[in-house]
Structures are given as C-alpha cells and as structure tokens.
Scaffold this active site. Sequence first.
Site, PDB file in Angstrom:
ATOM      1  CE  LYS A  75      -6.306  -9.015   2.495  1.00  0.00           C
ATOM      2  NZ  LYS A  75      -6.785  -7.691   2.917  1.00  0.00           N
ATOM      3  NE  ARG A  79      -9.573  -2.445  10.376  1.00  0.00           N
ATOM      4  CZ  ARG A  79      -9.693  -3.562   9.678  1.00  0.00           C
ATOM      5  NH1 ARG A  79     -10.875  -3.947   9.285  1.00  0.00           N
ATOM      6  NH2 ARG A  79      -8.643  -4.302   9.400  1.00  0.00           N
TER       7      ARG A  79
HETATM    8  O1  PNS Z   1      -7.833  -3.760   1.416  1.00  0.00           O
HETATM    9  P1  PNS Z   1      -6.547  -4.521   1.502  1.00  0.00           P
HETATM   10  O2  PNS Z   1      -6.710  -5.895   0.905  1.00  0.00           O
HETATM   11  O3  PNS Z   1      -6.006  -4.569   2.891  1.00  0.00           O
HETATM   12  O4  PNS Z   1      -5.482  -3.719   0.602  1.00  0.00           O
HETATM   13  C1  PNS Z   1      -4.174  -4.204   0.447  1.00  0.00           C
HETATM   14  C2  PNS Z   1      -3.363  -3.381  -0.572  1.00  0.00           C
HETATM   15  C3  PNS Z   1      -4.099  -3.297  -1.890  1.00  0.00           C
HETATM   16  C4  PNS Z   1      -3.167  -1.995  -0.021  1.00  0.00           C
HETATM   17  C5  PNS Z   1      -2.000  -4.112  -0.724  1.00  0.00           C
HETATM   18  O5  PNS Z   1      -2.234  -5.476  -0.940  1.00  0.00           O
HETATM   19  C6  PNS Z   1      -1.137  -3.576  -1.868  1.00  0.00           C
HETATM   20  O6  PNS Z   1      -0.649  -2.483  -1.800  1.00  0.00           O
HETATM   21  N1  PNS Z   1      -0.986  -4.397  -2.923  1.00  0.00           N
HETATM   22  C7  PNS Z   1      -0.214  -4.059  -4.108  1.00  0.00           C
HETATM   23  C8  PNS Z   1       1.141  -4.794  -4.177  1.00  0.00           C
HETATM   24  C9  PNS Z   1       2.201  -4.014  -3.421  1.00  0.00           C
HETATM   25  O7  PNS Z   1       2.596  -2.967  -3.840  1.00  0.00           O
HETATM   26  N2  PNS Z   1       2.588  -4.554  -2.221  1.00  0.00           N
HETATM   27  C10 PNS Z   1       3.447  -3.839  -1.286  1.00  0.00           C
HETATM   28  C11 PNS Z   1       4.904  -3.997  -1.517  1.00  0.00           C
HETATM   29  S1  PNS Z   1       5.452  -5.656  -1.597  1.00  0.00           S
END
Ligand code: PNS
Length: 163
Positions: free
Chosen positions: A42, A91
Amino acid sequence: MEKIFVYPGSFDPVTNGHLDIIDRATAICDKLIVAVLVNSSKNPVFSLEERVQLLRTVLKGRNNIEIEMFEGLLVDFVRLKKSNVIVKGLRVVSDFEFELQMASLNKSLDKDIETIFMMTSVKHSFLSSSAVRELARNKGKIDELVPSCIVDEIYSKFESRLK
Ligand code: PNS
C-alpha cells in the site's frame, strides 16, 4: 501453555479502531504481538520507524503487548513467535470478503493457525487509517479518531510533506 495472539497490520497510522481491537484481544490472551508489516504494497505514508513509534507512544503503559515488525508471510511470523492465532478486526460487511480470502489462504498455508475476528465497536465502524490520513492531509478533525497523544505527530507529518 502461554496463549500468544498476533495482530497484524500496516498501522499507517494506528487508530482508535486498532486500539479497541488491541485492548479486547489482550483481555483474552496472555500476550499480544502487534505485528507491523515492513513492506506494505500500500506504499505507506508513515515510515516503518514512524508507524512503530506511534504504536509505542499509544501502547505505553499497557501490559502483555509487544510491538514487532515482520516481512514475508504472516503465517511464518506467527509460527516463529510460537503463536497459532491471528487476530483481525471486522468493521463492515465489505471487509468480510477480503478477510475470508486471507484467512482461508493462511489456513491453507498452515492448518494449525487460526484467524479469529473481532467485530469493531460500532463507533469505530467507519474509521480507517486511510480516512485519518485524508483528514489530516486536509487539516480536518482527527482528535476523535486517534489517541490524543499522537494527534500532533500525525498533523506534523503532513505539514512536513507539504514543505
Ligand atoms: O492493515 P492492513 O494493511 O490491512 O494489513 C494487512 C496484512 C498485514 C494483515 C496483510 O497484508 C498480510 O498479512 N501481509 C503479509 C503477507 C501474507 O502473509 N499474505 C497473506 C497470504 S498470501
């Protein structure tokens, strides 16, 4: 066995909605790890250090909470921390589809890791980090959306970006 939960996110910046989930999750585990994503796709406004510092300020004095940074797959981090529970806030209905996809993906990567969801308190249901950024960028009111101890820091980030 110690019950360790992981609450992941970009926290760009942390909001009262995050804080609500953090407090409620802490109440039902022994230790909560707030895991800040290092390389968010992001393209965060706040640097990693700033996001962590804001969390430190906000969470000062709260017990059983650790703030950590992670990169790569969330399930790998969760395992590394000897946890098996990911906490997420929900939410509105539109969050559900994406979160279901993430939870299912994570489950397929590690069947021993559970994702649990907490419904965000109604008063925070409209709140997001992007809304806070948008308001702060345009000098709108954010003092009911983020803890008072970080309001000035958030505004000054946008002031310095305009210079
Ligand atoms: O606050 P956010 O940006 O909604 O958080 C998103 C987050 C960090 C939870 C998500 O992007 C994430 O888990 N990223 C790490 C990479 C990962 O494991 N992705 C999921 C499987 S592909």
